[in-house]
Design a protein around this motif. Structure first.
Motif, short mmCIF file in Angstrom:
data_model
loop_
_atom_site.label_atom_id
_atom_site.label_comp_id
_atom_site.label_asym_id
_atom_site.label_seq_id
_atom_site.Cartn_x
_atom_site.Cartn_y
_atom_site.Cartn_z
N ARG A 1 14.79 3.59 -2.15
CA ARG A 1 13.33 3.51 -1.96
C ARG A 1 12.75 2.38 -2.81
NH1 ARG A 1 10.54 9.13 -2.85
NH2 ARG A 1 8.92 8.12 -1.63
N GLU A 2 11.64 1.84 -2.34
CA GLU A 2 10.95 0.79 -3.06
C GLU A 2 10.07 1.40 -4.15
OE1 GLU A 2 11.14 -2.50 -2.84
OE2 GLU A 2 12.71 -2.39 -1.30
N PHE A 3 10.16 0.85 -5.37
CA PHE A 3 9.35 1.33 -6.49
C PHE A 3 8.32 0.28 -6.88
CE2 PHE A 3 12.80 4.26 -6.78
CZ PHE A 3 12.30 5.38 -7.43
N ASP A 4 7.08 0.72 -7.07
CA ASP A 4 6.02 -0.13 -7.61
C ASP A 4 5.54 0.55 -8.89
OD1 ASP A 4 3.77 -1.58 -8.24
OD2 ASP A 4 2.56 -0.81 -6.59
N GLY B 1 4.85 9.18 -2.68
CA GLY B 1 5.43 8.56 -1.49
C GLY B 1 6.63 9.32 -1.01
N ARG C 1 8.05 4.80 2.42
CA ARG C 1 6.81 4.68 1.66
C ARG C 1 7.14 4.25 0.23
NH1 ARG C 1 3.43 10.13 2.36
NH2 ARG C 1 2.16 9.04 0.78
N THR C 2 6.39 3.29 -0.27
CA THR C 2 6.63 2.80 -1.63
C THR C 2 6.27 3.86 -2.66
OG1 THR C 2 6.21 0.52 -0.96
CG2 THR C 2 6.02 1.01 -3.30
N THR D 1 4.76 4.67 -5.91
CA THR D 1 3.80 4.02 -6.80
C THR D 1 3.62 4.83 -8.07
OG1 THR D 1 2.64 3.13 -4.87
CG2 THR D 1 1.49 3.04 -6.98
#
Length: 911
Positions: A268-271, A401, A406-407, A409
């Motif tokens: 997963r994308e992490f912000d 998310g 889904r990022t 956040t």
């Protein structure tokens, strides 16, 4: 034997294409009605993966289909638990359609939390009913039953499970152990083919996991075949050790059972970003810091749909919510809430229900929502202060998310200079794919006593079988005669005087070789040592006292003069106190003297507090992250030497942190170097001891900058204080934090602390630390906990329930006797748990060995006032500026002294 890894080799950038299985391969393994239901229900949610399955599902489903043991490591919301259940449901539907299922259990789902078990139970209803309906439309009558059983399950529901047994049973480690000793229900477990252990990392690190690992081996011995074991975790390391913990050993002392690793932890994308309300946490007025903090928090909440705010204490969660409501009209009881373990079960469940439906704009919490229920509408997680480990950060931030694609956040807000450094390193390591290791307690004698007793109650069996089951469990893989014989000596009451103290034999051990030549148990050879239970009430005693979670209680605090009641303290907080320590209660300061049972005796004092009120509630900094912080500090000094403050700022801007954080960190280290020199900063190659003469308090303070975490520092400080007190013939006071500790003694006493550290032989550390525990409240409390786990003290007996404070009184009466016995298992386990699990003696031995080898130097610095890196140690009570009253005036005074000293020497670019 052992395991192999599928998917990415812990790559941060996860490529779904790295899975050598396509959707068609997975779909082909599913029964038509299962396949049709899945495609209709979930296909549309994962188009970014090019199909119907998430990466962990694509890898795990075929493995489980083939009956392979597997550890599935993947982020929250990536479908790892679904992957386990889809494969299992598919197999059960296929079996039921072909030949029917017995009235027994085929799959066990084990969760660390009742709420998580409840949530999974609800989530299973959808696929089971959906697939069943599809089959009914085709004229097929197929039913896969599922149920939940734990401590809250009604007696009537438990009884009903015997008549109509669930094929899938959701439970907890404690209830599984009870079921293994239930004469009727244990027969229902012989058909178990699958075991799913969820959030395995949260179990493996404590004795609940130790207990579960033995229960799984007992189930292995009971079942007709070898059940497939599936472990699930979002954040776990090391993967191989956790997989071996899951699967156990083939034979005592042998190799682990085969397993596969599904590593999709970074799918997963992490912000994530670190921020700070100001670049000067010392001189900025505290009210202004708080105003900026709450304004930032309010803006973040307004910009998102549902926000989850983690703090590090329960009181902090309450206060953040209260202040949000006080400052802004946007928040009220209808759209904001607090969730933590001290609230009622009904209140927590109400908040959880609203989280699942997305009805709450913001929820504040401490640790209670780190694991558990699905929260699909959370799109932001805010962490106030340091969560103390990368694993905890990822676990918490991962709640946002909650679907793949889904990022994630997350925003971390630091309000303390020491935690600012900690968080900067934490976020950077998280982006690199670093996860702190889980340390598994090993050879725990109290758990072994409980499980061996349970096996003896279940049936008479050869001693080698009982011991073999224990040794196949990962925590007991190296369990030998030196541990087994003292355990059996305790369980058989083979000590004179035990029965005089109402501690009776729990098992018998004997050779199957009676004098008349007709042996008792024909199924076993003559001479085979056997084991069985003692006492008619053995099963009742076991079933009503089983478990590893200790009871706790509050202690009433009285003044020694006048016996005046002044308040209450949690006994966990008392673990941190030694005679002479000063703490705050009800706004007043008291010096701790001693405890008798559930009563604490103190003297009023005006001395400076040495142990903060939140000490026992906060999680300790992980050992691995602490070492990374030391490495970071070494690298920062290299940049400082190469190009000064501008070079440090340039380097720090590569980290996921805002400009305030960059400047605050740079300023602190610049002042540290200007005031005390670059050698005053601890690194992975240097341990700094800072000495200050406090003439106001007439004390000598040694600030030891050991950034290894509170567990290490608690143990190392005790070890040094023990040696220093003997050398100086003086009382040594201790104050412990994650980034170091303070040792204080009278001004007219002096010790060469560097020499003390360098002179400690690593091989002597364990013995000395053990000796330092003699007579402490910490020893008394842990003996009570372990004696209760080992059923030496019974919480419940013949309808009477003994409170934790009554258990403590009983244990204090038994401890002296128990310590007089040679190698007494419960006493030895008490010392082992304190030394290894609480005080991290292994880490202490490692550091001392590095000092002895010259890999780490110990440097001494004399200062007139604490250096900037020692501010937190010198003002330990003030380390949480949002959640507690701080001593900012003292901080500013320290800072002013540093600035004046720097100005006199002119060695800094700026202060």
């Amino acid at each position: 034997m052992g395991g192999r890894e599928l998917l990415a080799e812990s790559d941060v950038e996860f490529d779904p294409a790295s899975v050598d299985i396509d959707d068609a391969d997975v779909l082909d393994r599913l029964e038509p009605p299962v396949r049709e239901w899945w495609v209709e229900e979930f296909g549309e949610f994962v188009p970014e993966n090019g199909g119907f399955f998430t990466p962990p599902q694509k890898a795990a489903i075929p493995l489980i289909h083939e009956g392979e043991n597997a550890l599935v490591a993947a982020p929250t919301g990536s479908g790892k638990t679904q992957s386990a259940f889809l494969a299992i449901i598919n197999e059960l539907f296929a079996r039921d359609r072909a030949e029917g299922l017995d009235n027994s259990v085929y799959c066990l789902y084990v969760s660390p939390l009742k709420s998580l078990a409840n949530d999974i139970h609800r989530n299973l209803t959808v696929p089971l009913s959906g697939i069943t309906d599809r089959l009914a439309d085709r004229g097929e009558s197929v039913e896969i039953r599922h149920a939940i059983r734990h401590g809250d399950t009604a007696d009537a529901d438990r009884q009903a499970m015997l008549d109509e047994t669930p094929h899938i049973l959701n439970t907890t480690p404690e209830t599984l152990a009870i079921l293994l000793n239930s004469p009727k229900f244990r027969e229902k477990l012989r058909t178990v083919e699958y075991v799913v252990v969820d959030e395995i990392h949260s179990l493996a690190e404590n004795k609940r996991g130790t207990h579960l690992s033995v229960s799984l081996e007992r189930l292995e011995a009971l079942a007709h075949g070898s059940p497939t074991r599936i472990g699930c975790s979002a954040t776990v390391e090391p993967l191989d050790a956790m997989a071996e913990f899951l699967v156990g050993r083939r034979d005592p002392g042998g190799e682990p059972r085969d397993y596969e690793l599904v590593d999709a932890r970074f799918a997963r994308e992490f912000d994530i970003e670190l921020s700070c309300p100001t670049d000067d946490l010392v001189n900025t007025p505290r009210d202004l810091v708080n105003d900026r903090f709450y304004r930032q928090l309010h803006d973040l909440i307004a910009d998102h749909t549902n926000t989850l705010v983690f703090t590090n204490t329960r009181s902090g969660a309450e206060r953040v919510l209260h202040n949000l409501r006080e400052r802004y009209d946007d928040y009220h009881e209808g759209n904001s809430a607090c969730h933590h373990g001290s609230l009622s079960k009904e209140r927590r469940q109400d908040v959880e229900r609203q989280l699942k439906t997305g009805d709450l704009d913001v929820v504040t919490t401490s640790t209670s929502l780190e694991l558990g229920i699905d929260m699909p509408y959370i799109d932001l997680v805010v962490q106030v202060g340091s969560p103390k480990s990368v694993a905890a950060l990822l676990q918490r931030v991962g709640r946002a998310g909650h679907q793949l694609g889904r990022t994630v956040t997350g925003r971390v807000i630091a309000l303390d200079r020491d935690e600012l450094v900690e968080c900067a390193v934490m976020l950077a390591k998280a982006e690199e794919g670093f996860v702190d290791r889980v340390f598994v307690p090993e050879n725990a004698q109290d758990v072994a006593a409980q499980q061996v007793y349970g096996m003896a109650i279940a049936e008479i069996r050869p001693e080698r079988e009982v011991r073999g089951i224990l040794q196949r469990a990962y925590p007991y893989r190296e369990y030998g005669d030196a541990a087994w014989e003292p355990l059996l000596a305790y369980l058989t009451a083979d000590y004179e005087g035990m029965e005089d103290r109402n501690v009776y034999a729990k098992v018998w051990r004997d050779e199957n070789d009676p004098p008349d030549g007709e042996y008792h148990y024909e199924e076993y050879p003559v001479g085979e040592p056997l084991m069985g239970k003692r006492g008619r009430l053995a099963r009742v005693i076991y079933m009503t006292n089983i478990g590893t979670i200790p009871d706790s209680f509050t202690c009433d605090v009285f003044t020694r003069s006048g016996d005046e009641w002044v308040g209450q303290l949690d006994e966990e907080y008392l673990d941190t106190l030694e005679s002479g320590d000063v703490f705050v209660l009800g706004g007043d300061r008291f010096e701790y003297r001693y405890r008798r049972g559930s009563k604490v005796y103190v003297d009023p004092t005006s001395a400076r507090p040495t142990v903060p009120s939140w000490f026992s509630e906060r999680l300790p900094l992980s050992w691995d992250l602490g070492r990374e912080v030391l490495t970071f500090q070494g690298e920062l000094l290299d940049h400082f030497e190469a190009g000064g403050e501008s070079a440090v700022r340039h380097w720090l801007r590569e980290f996921p942190m805002d400009e305030h954080s960059v400047r605050a960190v740079t300023r602190m280290f610049a002042q540290q170097v200007a005031y005390a020199g670059p050698g005053s900063v601890s690194t992975d190659r240097r341990l700094v001891v800072e000495e200050e003469l406090d003439r106001n308090e007439y004390e000598r303070h040694y600030y030891v900058h050991s950034n290894y975490g509170r567990r290490f520092n608690d143990g190392f400080s005790r070890l040094l204080a023990y040696r220093m007190a003997r050398e100086a013939n003086a009382n040594v006071q201790i104050a412990v934090a994650d980034h170091g500790f303070t040792l204080s003694m009278p001004l007219n006493r002096k010790v060469d602390v560097v020499g003390v550290i360098e002179d400690i032989d690593p091989d002597d550390a364990r013995a000395d630390l053990r000796a330092s525990l003699d007579g402490t409240d910490l020893l008394q409390r842990y003996f009570r906990i372990n004696a209760t786990r080992a059923l030496m003290i019974l919480k419940r007996y013949k309808g009477y329930e003994k409170s934790a404070s009554e258990q403590q009184v009983s244990s204090e009466m038994l401890l002296g006797f128990a310590e007089s016995l040679e190698d007494f298992a419960v006493v030895e386990e008490t010392y082992r748990e304190i030394l290894e699990d609480k005080l991290h003696v292994e880490g202490i031995e490692q550091v001392l060995a590095a000092v002895g080898a010259g890999e780490v130097t110990v440097e001494h610095h004399r200062v007139d006032s604490p250096s900037p890196r020692a501010f937190g140690l010198a003002t330990l009570m003030a380390s949480d500026v949002v959640l507690a009253e701080d001593e900012s005036e003292v901080l500013r005074e320290f800072h002013q002294r540093v600035v004046e000293a720097i100005d006199e020497t002119g060695t800094s670019e700026r202060a």
